[in-house]
Design an enzyme around this catalytic site. Structure first.
Site, PDB file in Angstrom:
ATOM      1  N   SER A 261       0.480  -8.733   8.275  1.00 59.47           N
ATOM      2  CA  SER A 261      -0.681  -7.840   8.251  1.00 59.47           C
ATOM      3  C   SER A 261      -0.420  -6.653   9.168  1.00 59.47           C
ATOM      4  CB  SER A 261      -1.921  -8.610   8.713  1.00 59.47           C
ATOM      5  OG  SER A 261      -2.916  -7.719   9.162  1.00 59.47           O
TER       6      SER A 261
ATOM      7  N   GLU B 135       0.834  -1.210   0.000  1.00 59.36           N
ATOM      8  CA  GLU B 135       0.000   0.000   0.000  1.00 59.36           C
ATOM      9  C   GLU B 135       0.869   1.261   0.000  1.00 59.36           C
ATOM     10  OE1 GLU B 135      -3.116   0.414   3.061  1.00 59.36           O
ATOM     11  OE2 GLU B 135      -2.698   2.563   2.992  1.00 59.36           O
TER      12      GLU B 135
HETATM   13  S1  SF4 Z   1      -7.873  -2.086   6.311  1.00 60.20           S
HETATM   14 FE1  SF4 Z   1      -9.664  -2.656   5.077  1.00 60.20          FE
HETATM   15  S2  SF4 Z   1     -11.002  -0.837   5.087  1.00 60.20           S
HETATM   16 FE2  SF4 Z   1      -8.961  -0.194   5.742  1.00 60.20          FE
HETATM   17  S3  SF4 Z   1      -7.958   0.507   3.868  1.00 60.20           S
HETATM   18 FE3  SF4 Z   1      -7.364  -1.631   4.162  1.00 60.20          FE
HETATM   19  S4  SF4 Z   1      -8.874  -2.776   2.994  1.00 60.20           S
HETATM   20 FE4  SF4 Z   1      -9.715  -0.717   3.259  1.00 60.20          FE
END
Ligand code: SF4
Length: 385
Positions: free
Chosen positions: A298, A163
């Site tokens: 995670s 990300e």
């Molecule tokens: S944790 Fe879930 S809701 Fe938050 S940005 Fe990531 S995918 Fe989207």
């Protein structure tokens, strides 16, 4: 198509036991065990949608190769199920370097891909199934606006996380776009010191090698900055870093600070709700220990474990198999960032051997309910042995 895969999704990820615990006010009693489940846990809206789209893609494009760019979310069980359903992972050794073409379908993960990767898939004519979460798109929107207006994005995130790499790439959509990624308060403090007083440019660039945009010049590029963050960071830390940078900009620019500094809270609501829920659980219930379930890579799960560990004995486990016996638990040490491989350790005596035991339980946003349910069943079994 959504209805067509709904049964398959429910069969794969639903847990009747989790539904029962929810219906019982998130409290579960069995013999000497009392288990408290956080009120927000597990699959978030973005993950729900991404997994749903992946199943739909297989149903919608029968006979075509369907690829994922890498993990759709950071949960090995979910990824393995998708492999079992015929989806191929471009990150797998057998698929690396594969030349894709117009017949191929590519699913983009919930945390997005870089601008360059997107351009490459588009140029090849692939059919794209974009599951990028709306909350990630919101971060991108802010970072693009910073770049457009000549502000450097200071991104609180993990530089190797998909990300954050995708978010950073958004800053390069404009010629003057710049970014720097800071992992934590310590790195933010180094940036703040440079903002206030300047410093050794080469040493600064060496410290942030790989975490800054090409040609980054801290003397010029820290004059106007805007903060953003990976959506799954620890909210309290992100807010503090935003305040630290704001204070440094105020010291450097005085009254002109408003034209040199911007900040938006870009932690997603699902991450925030899960962090708030675990704090609320610990405020309300005197638990003996916390179990946090989720993939070791995670980010949001790792941060839930950090919150819990600051208050009570905490074990971050990947799945029920980590509960080795009533005496032993295999878990990831709390504290290491999710992008750093931290070897599991085995701890003895995790479960009190007699008397009442109160356990708190939560799960990261990429953990399906069936895994949470299996963890509850396993704890029950050992507590009653
Ligand atoms: S944790 Fe879930 S809701 Fe938050 S940005 Fe990531 S995918 Fe989207």
């Amino acid at each position: 198509m959504k209805a067509a895969v709904a049964g398959e999704l429910a069969a794969a990820y639903h847990s009747a036991l989790v539904d029962e615990v929810r219906a019982g006010n998130y409290r579960h009693e069995k013999g000497r065990l009392t288990l408290h489940l956080a009120r927000e846990f597990g699959f978030c809206y973005g993950v729900d949608r991404a997994v749903d789209y992946a199943y739909q893609a297989v149903a919608r494009f029968p006979g075509r190769n369907v690829f994922l760019t890498g993990e759709i979310i950071h949960n090995p069980h979910v990824n393995d199920r998708l492999r079992g359903g015929g989806i191929r992972f471009l990150s797998d050794p057998a698929e690396r370097g594969r030349q894709l073409g117009p017949d191929d379908v590519v699913i983009l993960p919930a945390f997005g891909i870089t601008v360059q990767e997107m351009a490459d898939f588009s140029a090849r004519g692939c059919t794209l199934v974009d599951t990028t979460c709306g909350s990630v798109l919101n971060v991108w929107k802010n970072v693009v606006r910073y770049a457009q207006d000549g502000f450097t994005a200071i991104i609180h995130g993990k530089v190797k996380h998909e990300e954050t790499r995708a978010t950073a790439s958004q800053a390069l959509k404009y010629p003057h776009g710049r970014y720097i990624v800071v992992l934590d308060r310590e790195e933010a403090a180094i940036v703040c010191e440079y903002i206030r007083h300047g410093g050794d440019r080469e040493a600064f660039l060496a410290r942030f090698a790989g975490a800054v945009s090409p040609g980054f010049n801290p003397d010029a590029d820290l004059a106007r900055v805007g903060c953003a963050n990976q959506t799954t960071m620890l909210m309290s830390e992100s807010l503090e870093i935003g305040e630290m940078v704001g204070a440094a900009m105020r010291d450097r620019h005085g009254d002109a600070m408003a034209t040199h500094f911007r900040a938006f809270d870009t932690i997603c609501s699902a991450t925030q709700e899960r962090q708030d829920a675990v704090e609320a659980l610990l405020d309300a219930e005197p638990v003996d220990l916390m179990i946090v379930v989720g993939g070791y890579n995670s980010s949001n799960t790792v941060n839930l474990a950090r919150i819990c560990a600051a208050r009570v004995r905490t074990y971050h486990i990947a799945d029920p198999a980590c509960l080795l016996s009533a005496g032993q638990i295999r878990h990831r040490p709390v504290g290491a960032p999710s992008t750093v491989k931290a070897d599991e350790v085995v701890t003895e005596g995790w479960l009190p051997v007699s008397g009442r035991v109160v356990i708190g339980l939560t799960a990261g946003a990429s953990t399906p309910n069936n895994i949470v349910g299996q963890v509850i069943e396993t704890i029950e079994r050992y507590a009653s042995a």
